[in-house]
Design a protein around this motif. Structure first.
Motif, PDB file in Angstrom:
ATOM      1  N   ALA A  15       0.701  -1.156  -0.248  1.00 11.27           N
ATOM      2  CA  ALA A  15       0.287  -0.346   0.403  1.00 11.27           C
ATOM      3  C   ALA A  15       0.820   0.840  -0.699  1.00 11.27           C
ATOM      4  O   ALA A  15       0.742   2.340  -0.300  1.00 11.27           O
ATOM      5  CB  ALA A  15      -1.529   0.084   1.098  1.00 11.27           C
ATOM      6  N   GLN A  16       2.235   1.212   0.408  1.00  8.16           N
ATOM      7  CA  GLN A  16       2.914   2.345   0.700  1.00  8.16           C
ATOM      8  C   GLN A  16       4.250   2.847  -0.295  1.00  8.16           C
ATOM      9  O   GLN A  16       5.303   3.050  -0.846  1.00  8.16           O
ATOM     10  CB  GLN A  16       3.504   2.332   1.608  1.00  8.16           C
ATOM     11  N   GLY A  17       4.011   1.533  -1.510  1.00  8.99           N
ATOM     12  CA  GLY A  17       4.462   1.569  -2.978  1.00  8.99           C
ATOM     13  C   GLY A  17       5.324   0.145  -2.835  1.00  8.99           C
ATOM     14  O   GLY A  17       5.415  -0.710  -1.967  1.00  8.99           O
ATOM     15  N   ARG A  18       6.310   0.069  -3.622  1.00  6.51           N
ATOM     16  CA  ARG A  18       7.486  -1.090  -3.751  1.00  6.51           C
ATOM     17  C   ARG A  18       8.507  -0.850  -3.260  1.00  6.51           C
ATOM     18  O   ARG A  18       9.343   0.577  -2.687  1.00  6.51           O
ATOM     19  CB  ARG A  18       7.734  -1.399  -5.121  1.00  6.51           C
ATOM     20  N   ARG A  19       8.339  -1.885  -2.317  1.00  8.59           N
ATOM     21  CA  ARG A  19       9.162  -2.227  -0.922  1.00  8.59           C
ATOM     22  C   ARG A  19      10.117  -3.244  -1.365  1.00  8.59           C
ATOM     23  O   ARG A  19      10.245  -4.021  -2.773  1.00  8.59           O
ATOM     24  CB  ARG A  19       8.476  -2.238   0.183  1.00  8.59           C
ATOM     25  N   LEU A  20      11.659  -3.381  -0.220  1.00 10.08           N
ATOM     26  CA  LEU A  20      12.621  -4.128  -0.905  1.00 10.08           C
ATOM     27  C   LEU A  20      12.577  -4.804   0.027  1.00 10.08           C
ATOM     28  O   LEU A  20      11.908  -5.229   1.450  1.00 10.08           O
ATOM     29  CB  LEU A  20      14.334  -3.573  -0.504  1.00 10.08           C
ATOM     30  N   HIS A  38      11.865 -10.587   5.093  1.00  4.50           N
ATOM     31  CA  HIS A  38      11.699  -9.534   5.553  1.00  4.50           C
ATOM     32  C   HIS A  38      11.318  -8.138   5.163  1.00  4.50           C
ATOM     33  O   HIS A  38      12.870  -8.445   4.552  1.00  4.50           O
ATOM     34  CB  HIS A  38      11.518  -9.681   7.077  1.00  4.50           C
ATOM     35  N   ALA A  39      11.206  -7.134   5.625  1.00  9.07           N
ATOM     36  CA  ALA A  39      11.477  -6.200   4.757  1.00  9.07           C
ATOM     37  C   ALA A  39      12.716  -5.220   5.413  1.00  9.07           C
ATOM     38  O   ALA A  39      13.013  -5.464   6.624  1.00  9.07           O
ATOM     39  CB  ALA A  39      10.073  -5.226   5.208  1.00  9.07           C
ATOM     40  N   ILE A  40      13.515  -4.799   4.489  1.00 11.64           N
ATOM     41  CA  ILE A  40      14.922  -3.627   4.638  1.00 11.64           C
ATOM     42  C   ILE A  40      14.412  -2.926   3.889  1.00 11.64           C
ATOM     43  O   ILE A  40      13.772  -2.405   2.684  1.00 11.64           O
ATOM     44  CB  ILE A  40      15.626  -4.439   4.614  1.00 11.64           C
ATOM     45  N   ALA A  41      15.586  -1.838   4.555  1.00 11.92           N
ATOM     46  CA  ALA A  41      15.706  -0.663   4.017  1.00 11.92           C
ATOM     47  C   ALA A  41      14.207   0.134   3.852  1.00 11.92           C
ATOM     48  O   ALA A  41      14.026   0.886   2.752  1.00 11.92           O
ATOM     49  CB  ALA A  41      16.077  -0.997   2.654  1.00 11.92           C
ATOM     50  N   PRO A  42      13.563   0.490   4.774  1.00  9.49           N
ATOM     51  CA  PRO A  42      11.727   1.047   4.303  1.00  9.49           C
ATOM     52  C   PRO A  42      12.300   2.834   4.079  1.00  9.49           C
ATOM     53  O   PRO A  42      11.278   3.238   3.953  1.00  9.49           O
ATOM     54  CB  PRO A  42      11.718   1.175   6.087  1.00  9.49           C
ATOM     55  N   GLU A  43      13.409   2.960   4.265  1.00  5.99           N
ATOM     56  CA  GLU A  43      14.261   4.554   3.677  1.00  5.99           C
ATOM     57  C   GLU A  43      13.864   4.892   1.863  1.00  5.99           C
ATOM     58  O   GLU A  43      13.839   6.036   1.978  1.00  5.99           O
ATOM     59  CB  GLU A  43      15.418   5.160   4.247  1.00  5.99           C
ATOM     60  N   LEU A  70      17.813   7.311  -7.211  1.00  4.61           N
ATOM     61  CA  LEU A  70      18.961   6.771  -7.741  1.00  4.61           C
ATOM     62  C   LEU A  70      19.670   5.621  -7.358  1.00  4.61           C
ATOM     63  O   LEU A  70      18.506   4.394  -6.042  1.00  4.61           O
ATOM     64  CB  LEU A  70      19.783   7.971  -6.879  1.00  4.61           C
ATOM     65  N   PRO A  71      21.110   5.264  -7.257  1.00  6.43           N
ATOM     66  CA  PRO A  71      21.027   3.884  -7.247  1.00  6.43           C
ATOM     67  C   PRO A  71      21.422   4.288  -5.112  1.00  6.43           C
ATOM     68  O   PRO A  71      22.172   5.019  -4.879  1.00  6.43           O
ATOM     69  CB  PRO A  71      22.328   3.688  -7.437  1.00  6.43           C
ATOM     70  N   VAL A  72      21.298   2.690  -4.587  1.00  8.75           N
ATOM     71  CA  VAL A  72      20.916   2.915  -3.289  1.00  8.75           C
ATOM     72  C   VAL A  72      22.211   1.990  -2.903  1.00  8.75           C
ATOM     73  O   VAL A  72      21.682   0.824  -2.709  1.00  8.75           O
ATOM     74  CB  VAL A  72      19.899   3.569  -2.544  1.00  8.75           C
ATOM     75  N   ARG A  73      23.342   1.958  -1.889  1.00 10.26           N
ATOM     76  CA  ARG A  73      23.571   0.465  -1.461  1.00 10.26           C
ATOM     77  C   ARG A  73      22.843   0.711  -0.172  1.00 10.26           C
ATOM     78  O   ARG A  73      22.882   1.171   0.935  1.00 10.26           O
ATOM     79  CB  ARG A  73      25.026   0.989  -1.168  1.00 10.26           C
ATOM     80  N   VAL A  74      22.647  -1.130   0.689  1.00  8.77           N
ATOM     81  CA  VAL A  74      21.683  -1.664   1.497  1.00  8.77           C
ATOM     82  C   VAL A  74      22.650  -2.265   1.895  1.00  8.77           C
ATOM     83  O   VAL A  74      23.390  -3.498   1.727  1.00  8.77           O
ATOM     84  CB  VAL A  74      20.513  -1.775   1.128  1.00  8.77           C
TER      85      VAL A  74
END
Length: 78
Positions: A15-20, A38-43, A70-74
């Protein structure tokens, strides 16, 4: 899927959009299962693509705050 075949990174629609999301790969009796998701990188919002950068990190194409995509390293928790 990670290079060692033990983990998987997925993009899920919420519901909040596409998540990792990350999880573990389990093989039992010749069947492959994904476990412990499990979800990670909620930011990181509106995740568009994901790739394994190393055994412990992903590169994610998404938005952080008001910045453009942008590309983001997680870091991937173990």
């Amino acid at each position: 899927m990670s290079r060692d075949g033990a983990r998987i990174a997925l993009i899920t629609d919420t519901a909040q959009g596409r998540r990792l999301v990350v999880g573990r790969i389990r093989v039992a009796g010749g069947q492959v299962r994904v476990a412990a998701l499990h979800a990670i990188a909620p930011e990181v919002d509106d995740v568009r693509d994901v790739s394994w950068d190393s055994a412990t990190s992903l590169v994610v194409l998404g938005q952080v705050g008001t910045l453009p995509t942008l590309p983001v390293r997680v870091a991937v928790p173990e």
